[in-house]
Design a protein around this motif. Structure first.
Motif, PDB file in Angstrom:
ATOM      1  N   MET A   1      -0.404  -8.971  -3.718  1.00 26.66           N
ATOM      2  CA  MET A   1      -1.639  -8.859  -2.973  1.00 26.66           C
ATOM      3  C   MET A   1      -1.392  -8.831  -1.458  1.00 26.66           C
ATOM      4  O   MET A   1      -2.182  -8.275  -0.728  1.00 26.66           O
ATOM      5  CB  MET A   1      -2.583 -10.013  -3.322  1.00 26.66           C
ATOM      6  CG  MET A   1      -3.222  -9.847  -4.667  1.00 26.66           C
ATOM      7  SD  MET A   1      -4.139  -8.324  -4.680  1.00 26.66           S
ATOM      8  CE  MET A   1      -5.060  -8.509  -6.131  1.00 26.66           C
ATOM      9  N   GLU A   2      -0.309  -9.480  -1.015  1.00 24.30           N
ATOM     10  CA  GLU A   2      -0.005  -9.452   0.408  1.00 24.30           C
ATOM     11  C   GLU A   2       0.286  -8.037   0.882  1.00 24.30           C
ATOM     12  O   GLU A   2      -0.081  -7.661   1.984  1.00 24.30           O
ATOM     13  CB  GLU A   2       1.182 -10.360   0.715  1.00 24.30           C
ATOM     14  CG  GLU A   2       0.873 -11.824   0.613  1.00 24.30           C
ATOM     15  CD  GLU A   2       2.067 -12.672   0.952  1.00 24.30           C
ATOM     16  OE1 GLU A   2       2.983 -12.183   1.652  1.00 24.30           O
ATOM     17  OE2 GLU A   2       2.103 -13.825   0.515  1.00 24.30           O
ATOM     18  N   MET A   3       0.934  -7.262   0.017  1.00 20.35           N
ATOM     19  CA  MET A   3       1.248  -5.875   0.362  1.00 20.35           C
ATOM     20  C   MET A   3      -0.039  -5.071   0.548  1.00 20.35           C
ATOM     21  O   MET A   3      -0.155  -4.286   1.492  1.00 20.35           O
ATOM     22  CB  MET A   3       2.119  -5.259  -0.728  1.00 20.35           C
ATOM     23  CG  MET A   3       2.453  -3.829  -0.459  1.00 20.35           C
ATOM     24  SD  MET A   3       3.527  -3.641   0.940  1.00 20.35           S
ATOM     25  CE  MET A   3       4.964  -3.078   0.136  1.00 20.35           C
ATOM     26  N   CYS A   6      -1.703  -5.935   3.777  1.00 23.61           N
ATOM     27  CA  CYS A   6      -0.927  -5.343   4.873  1.00 23.61           C
ATOM     28  C   CYS A   6      -1.268  -3.861   5.018  1.00 23.61           C
ATOM     29  O   CYS A   6      -1.456  -3.358   6.132  1.00 23.61           O
ATOM     30  CB  CYS A   6       0.560  -5.532   4.599  1.00 23.61           C
ATOM     31  SG  CYS A   6       1.626  -4.799   5.843  1.00 23.61           S
ATOM     32  N   ILE A   7      -1.384  -3.148   3.893  1.00 22.62           N
ATOM     33  CA  ILE A   7      -1.729  -1.719   3.931  1.00 22.62           C
ATOM     34  C   ILE A   7      -3.140  -1.530   4.470  1.00 22.62           C
ATOM     35  O   ILE A   7      -3.401  -0.621   5.260  1.00 22.62           O
ATOM     36  CB  ILE A   7      -1.578  -1.087   2.528  1.00 22.62           C
ATOM     37  CG1 ILE A   7      -0.133  -1.149   2.064  1.00 22.62           C
ATOM     38  CG2 ILE A   7      -2.113   0.334   2.503  1.00 22.62           C
ATOM     39  CD1 ILE A   7       0.838  -0.349   2.905  1.00 22.62           C
ATOM     40  N   ARG A   8      -4.075  -2.394   4.067  1.00 30.09           N
ATOM     41  CA  ARG A   8      -5.446  -2.310   4.596  1.00 30.09           C
ATOM     42  C   ARG A   8      -5.461  -2.529   6.107  1.00 30.09           C
ATOM     43  O   ARG A   8      -6.167  -1.838   6.841  1.00 30.09           O
ATOM     44  CB  ARG A   8      -6.345  -3.321   3.908  1.00 30.09           C
ATOM     45  CG  ARG A   8      -6.726  -2.931   2.511  1.00 30.09           C
ATOM     46  CD  ARG A   8      -7.747  -3.901   1.934  1.00 30.09           C
ATOM     47  NE  ARG A   8      -7.932  -3.636   0.530  1.00 30.09           N
ATOM     48  CZ  ARG A   8      -7.533  -4.431  -0.454  1.00 30.09           C
ATOM     49  NH1 ARG A   8      -6.929  -5.579  -0.179  1.00 30.09           N
ATOM     50  NH2 ARG A   8      -7.734  -4.104  -1.699  1.00 30.09           N
ATOM     51  N   SER A   9      -4.702  -3.492   6.584  1.00 34.94           N
ATOM     52  CA  SER A   9      -4.627  -3.751   8.023  1.00 34.94           C
ATOM     53  C   SER A   9      -4.006  -2.563   8.756  1.00 34.94           C
ATOM     54  O   SER A   9      -4.480  -2.182   9.827  1.00 34.94           O
ATOM     55  CB  SER A   9      -3.780  -5.003   8.296  1.00 34.94           C
ATOM     56  OG  SER A   9      -4.381  -6.123   7.729  1.00 34.94           O
ATOM     57  N   LEU A  10      -2.979  -1.991   8.188  1.00 35.43           N
ATOM     58  CA  LEU A  10      -2.344  -0.811   8.777  1.00 35.43           C
ATOM     59  C   LEU A  10      -3.332   0.349   8.836  1.00 35.43           C
ATOM     60  O   LEU A  10      -3.411   1.065   9.837  1.00 35.43           O
ATOM     61  CB  LEU A  10      -1.111  -0.412   7.965  1.00 35.43           C
ATOM     62  CG  LEU A  10      -0.371   0.848   8.410  1.00 35.43           C
ATOM     63  CD1 LEU A  10       0.217   0.653   9.805  1.00 35.43           C
ATOM     64  CD2 LEU A  10       0.714   1.202   7.418  1.00 35.43           C
ATOM     65  N   PHE A  25       6.601   5.104  -1.284  1.00 29.97           N
ATOM     66  CA  PHE A  25       7.168   4.181  -2.249  1.00 29.97           C
ATOM     67  C   PHE A  25       7.512   4.939  -3.519  1.00 29.97           C
ATOM     68  O   PHE A  25       6.899   5.951  -3.834  1.00 29.97           O
ATOM     69  CB  PHE A  25       6.239   3.001  -2.542  1.00 29.97           C
ATOM     70  CG  PHE A  25       4.965   3.383  -3.249  1.00 29.97           C
ATOM     71  CD1 PHE A  25       4.865   3.308  -4.623  1.00 29.97           C
ATOM     72  CD2 PHE A  25       3.856   3.798  -2.532  1.00 29.97           C
ATOM     73  CE1 PHE A  25       3.703   3.657  -5.274  1.00 29.97           C
ATOM     74  CE2 PHE A  25       2.690   4.142  -3.176  1.00 29.97           C
ATOM     75  CZ  PHE A  25       2.609   4.072  -4.553  1.00 29.97           C
ATOM     76  N   SER A  26       8.496   4.450  -4.212  1.00 29.38           N
ATOM     77  CA  SER A  26       8.914   5.059  -5.466  1.00 29.38           C
ATOM     78  C   SER A  26       8.094   4.446  -6.594  1.00 29.38           C
ATOM     79  O   SER A  26       8.066   3.222  -6.734  1.00 29.38           O
ATOM     80  CB  SER A  26      10.395   4.799  -5.703  1.00 29.38           C
ATOM     81  OG  SER A  26      10.761   5.284  -6.963  1.00 29.38           O
ATOM     82  N   ARG A  37      -3.717   1.393  -7.156  1.00 31.37           N
ATOM     83  CA  ARG A  37      -4.420   0.808  -6.001  1.00 31.37           C
ATOM     84  C   ARG A  37      -3.989   1.475  -4.701  1.00 31.37           C
ATOM     85  O   ARG A  37      -4.805   1.759  -3.832  1.00 31.37           O
ATOM     86  CB  ARG A  37      -4.160  -0.693  -5.917  1.00 31.37           C
ATOM     87  CG  ARG A  37      -4.904  -1.478  -6.937  1.00 31.37           C
ATOM     88  CD  ARG A  37      -4.646  -2.949  -6.762  1.00 31.37           C
ATOM     89  NE  ARG A  37      -5.305  -3.710  -7.805  1.00 31.37           N
ATOM     90  CZ  ARG A  37      -5.144  -4.990  -7.988  1.00 31.37           C
ATOM     91  NH1 ARG A  37      -4.323  -5.675  -7.203  1.00 31.37           N
ATOM     92  NH2 ARG A  37      -5.770  -5.607  -8.944  1.00 31.37           N
ATOM     93  N   MET A  38      -2.701   1.721  -4.580  1.00 30.83           N
ATOM     94  CA  MET A  38      -2.195   2.382  -3.376  1.00 30.83           C
ATOM     95  C   MET A  38      -2.743   3.801  -3.271  1.00 30.83           C
ATOM     96  O   MET A  38      -3.094   4.266  -2.190  1.00 30.83           O
ATOM     97  CB  MET A  38      -0.663   2.419  -3.393  1.00 30.83           C
ATOM     98  CG  MET A  38      -0.013   1.079  -3.187  1.00 30.83           C
ATOM     99  SD  MET A  38      -0.241   0.448  -1.534  1.00 30.83           S
ATOM    100  CE  MET A  38       0.789   1.548  -0.619  1.00 30.83           C
ATOM    101  N   GLN A  39      -2.819   4.503  -4.391  1.00 33.30           N
ATOM    102  CA  GLN A  39      -3.368   5.854  -4.398  1.00 33.30           C
ATOM    103  C   GLN A  39      -4.829   5.850  -4.000  1.00 33.30           C
ATOM    104  O   GLN A  39      -5.299   6.740  -3.289  1.00 33.30           O
ATOM    105  CB  GLN A  39      -3.198   6.488  -5.781  1.00 33.30           C
ATOM    106  CG  GLN A  39      -1.765   6.790  -6.125  1.00 33.30           C
ATOM    107  CD  GLN A  39      -1.601   7.279  -7.549  1.00 33.30           C
ATOM    108  OE1 GLN A  39      -2.561   7.651  -8.209  1.00 33.30           O
ATOM    109  NE2 GLN A  39      -0.372   7.268  -8.033  1.00 33.30           N
ATOM    110  N   HIS A  40      -5.565   4.841  -4.444  1.00 33.12           N
ATOM    111  CA  HIS A  40      -6.987   4.737  -4.100  1.00 33.12           C
ATOM    112  C   HIS A  40      -7.169   4.436  -2.606  1.00 33.12           C
ATOM    113  O   HIS A  40      -8.105   4.936  -1.976  1.00 33.12           O
ATOM    114  CB  HIS A  40      -7.653   3.657  -4.949  1.00 33.12           C
ATOM    115  CG  HIS A  40      -9.114   3.538  -4.723  1.00 33.12           C
ATOM    116  ND1 HIS A  40     -10.004   4.513  -5.116  1.00 33.12           N
ATOM    117  CD2 HIS A  40      -9.846   2.582  -4.121  1.00 33.12           C
ATOM    118  CE1 HIS A  40     -11.223   4.153  -4.769  1.00 33.12           C
ATOM    119  NE2 HIS A  40     -11.149   2.981  -4.173  1.00 33.12           N
TER     120      HIS A  40
END
Length: 112
Positions: A1-3, A6-10, A25-26, A37-40
């Motif tokens: 969840m920290e990742m 971090c992506i939301r903040s970025l 990311f692979s 989630r990252m794709q969304h």
């Protein structure tokens, strides 16, 4: 969840500063749910796939197959402050390596 936080903040930071950030990311290193989630979260989503040298079916379909090193697929395009969807002519492009320094992208329809 920290990742994810971090992506939301970025993402917030890059929008406020009118800049661009690229996160790669692979998919084999993360779980499927995290990948979704990252794709969304992504504004623009692309994937790269290498072509094997022994793919004879693909060689029959595409001209210039010997020069191709992979495919770049566009899955999602950023749409900010608009209600009009992006309609692309092609979503998959072939990648060719030129002189070991440049990569060219070509639409498969133009290379057939």
């Amino acid at each position: 969840m920290e990742m994810l936080s971090c992506i939301r903040s970025l993402k917030r930071f890059t929008r406020l500063s009118n800049s661009v950030s690229v996160v790669t990311f692979s998919p084999s290193l993360v779980s499927t749910s995290f990948s979704k989630r990252m794709q969304h979260l992504a504004d623009t989503l692309i994937s790269v796939k290498a072509i094997s040298d022994e793919d004879k079916e693909l060689a029959k379909l595409l001209t210039g197959y010997q020069d191709m090193v992979g495919f770049l697929s566009v899955h999602k395009v950023a749409r900010m402050n608009t209600q009009v969807p992006v309609v692309m002519e092609a979503t998959t492009f072939s990648m060719k390596l030129l002189k070991r320094r440049y990569i060219t992208l070509e639409s498969p329809s133009s290379s057939c």
